[in-house]
Write an enzyme that holds these catalytic residues in place. Structure first.
Site, short mmCIF file in Angstrom:
data_model
loop_
_atom_site.label_atom_id
_atom_site.label_comp_id
_atom_site.label_asym_id
_atom_site.label_seq_id
_atom_site.Cartn_x
_atom_site.Cartn_y
_atom_site.Cartn_z
N LYS A 1 0.83 -1.20 0.00
CA LYS A 1 0.00 0.00 0.00
C LYS A 1 0.88 1.27 0.00
CE LYS A 1 -4.13 -1.92 0.12
NZ LYS A 1 -4.01 -3.37 -0.01
C1 PLP Z 1 -5.33 -4.18 0.61
C2 PLP Z 1 -6.78 -4.06 0.58
C3 PLP Z 1 -7.59 -4.53 1.62
C4 PLP Z 1 -7.08 -5.36 2.76
O1 PLP Z 1 -5.97 -4.86 3.40
P1 PLP Z 1 -4.96 -5.86 4.17
O2 PLP Z 1 -4.20 -4.92 5.05
O3 PLP Z 1 -4.08 -6.49 3.12
O4 PLP Z 1 -5.76 -6.84 4.92
C5 PLP Z 1 -8.95 -4.29 1.56
N1 PLP Z 1 -9.50 -3.64 0.53
C6 PLP Z 1 -8.76 -3.18 -0.50
C7 PLP Z 1 -9.43 -2.43 -1.60
C8 PLP Z 1 -7.39 -3.40 -0.52
O5 PLP Z 1 -6.67 -2.98 -1.57
#
Ligand code: PLP
Length: 396
Positions: A186
């Site tokens: 992210k």
């Molecule tokens: C990454 C992501 C998640 C989940 O996040 P994690 O920290 O990997 O559990 C949920 N929704 C979207 C749109 C994402 O890109």
């Protein structure tokens, strides 16, 4: 959206603060921790950055979604409208809550289309979860209006959208709660981590209680003296992860600035290509610019162009339409309800026929869409090469 690209001494320093005290737990140990509270500091900084009244960190973005659903009282038998273009975590969290994911159409924003919510809302609909995909926003004002008019809870999945705003307000702040992710890919990362933001103190209280076994955190330094007003789970973040995130949050403005600069150079350079159109972004100034997404005239062209991009050595490009994780067509595990354990009986009885879902508008958008991740580390000459490679792929 690669926080991992800018990583170094600041993250090390914050982590060393924690290792020096040996207190890896976010609560208690007042004496031993010597005033070091990384999760709390991160939450405070997150409130400052987003403008939210309250922030609570947790172990992942998926956990944040589960916490938000629980805090908002969404559970067995409730229907929750979500988009078919998202990461699987969105529907996983809904199912884990005992609720039923119902897909609405997306539009050329690559996010839920507010004009098509009416088509899927029923008397069982309890909430809508728009997902601000690829760093930019849904038509969130109109989605909010729909939710308000229909008495629905609005939870924003802003896991890909930290640093994104709509008309000056941070994404995740339009609904009852917003969910953030700080996983390894992210915009900023904790390694693993997530968070919720909200302006509602009661929802905030339920969120921190739920994510820590229901602890009310009113027992002072004696955790055993806390009461448990609700049942919960353990979705806590550790001080080590929070320490990394705190340092990363300090870099966020710089990250967004670089993304915007790199994206603008590429976008300007390819904007005269007559066969492409750009993703619609309701407020371009609020784009976090973690991706550049564009449409080819049709799916066949997009398929050709994505292959040509690969041949030209242009990495970090995604054709989501055929992606295992982000578009419903490839979610055969959902279609067949393959779960490690039996799902809540109510889901089996009331779920839509996921195998035969038809979302023609979403298909026609997604089959022509190509997205390119915007990296921070590109040099000028790498960007030049990239522009040439894209032009070549589109024109041939
Ligand atoms: C990454 C992501 C998640 C989940 O996040 P994690 O920290 O990997 O559990 C949920 N929704 C979207 C749109 C994402 O890109």
């Amino acid at each position: 959206m690669p926080g991992f690209e800018l990583f170094g001494d600041k993250e090390k320093k914050e982590v060393m603060d924690v290792l020096d005290t040996g207190v890896l737990f976010r609560y208690g140990f007042e004496q031993a921790r010597k005033g070091i509270w990384k999760a709390k500091s991160f939450e405070k900084s997150l409130c400052r950055f987003t403008g939210a009244g309250f922030a609570h960190l947790c172990s992942s973005g998926t956990a944040a979604l589960s916490i938000a659903l629980a805090a908002c009282g969404i559970g067995a038998g409730d229907e929750v409208i979500i988009p078919p273009f998202t990461f699987v975590a969105t529907f996983e969290a809904v199912l884990n809550a005992g609720a039923i994911p119902v897909f609405g159409e997306i539009d050329e924003t690559l996010c839920l289309n507010p004009d098509r919510l009416d088509a899927v809302v029923t008397e069982k609909t309890k909430a809508v979860i728009p997902v601000h995909m690829c760093g930019a926003m849904a038509r969130i004002d109109q989605i909010k209006n729909f939710c308000t008019a229909n008495g629905l809870i609005l939870i924003e999945d802003a896991c890909q959208a930290i640093g994104g705003f709509f008309k000056g307000k941070h994404l995740g702040r339009f609904g009852h709660m917003g969910c953030l992710s700080f996983d390894a890919v992210k915009t900023i990362t904790c390694g693993e981590g997530g968070g919720i933001i909200t302006d509602d103190d009661e929802l905030y209280r339920r969120a921190f209680q739920y994510s820590d076994h229901g602890h009310d955190h009113l027992g002072g330094s004696d955790r055993g003296a806390d009461n448990h007003p609700i049942m919960g789970a353990n979705y806590r973040i550790s001080e080590l992860n929070a320490a990394v995130g705190l340092a990363q949050l300090g870099r966020l403005s710089e990250i967004i600035k670089i993304q915007k600069k790199n994206k603008k150079i590429i976008k300007d350079a390819i904007s005269d290509l007559k066969d492409i159109e750009f993703r619609k972004i309701p407020d371009p100034d609020g784009d976090s610019a973690s991706f550049l997404s564009f449409f080819l005239p049709d799916g066949a062209r997009a398929g050709k162009v994505i292959k040509a991009l690969g041949k030209n050595g242009i990495d970090a490009c995604f054709y989501w339409y055929e992606n295992n994780w982000h578009y419903f067509k490839r979610w055969d595990h959902l279609q067949s309800m393959k779960s490690a354990a039996p799902l809540c009986a109510g889901i089996a009885a009331a779920k839509p026929d996921y195998k035969n879902i038809s979302l023609p508008e979403s298909d026609s958008v997604m089959e022509k869409t190509i997205s390119m991740l915007i990296k921070l580390s590109w040099t000028d000459s790498e960007i030049e090469k990239r522009i040439k490679g894209i032009k070549n792929a589109v024109n041939n």
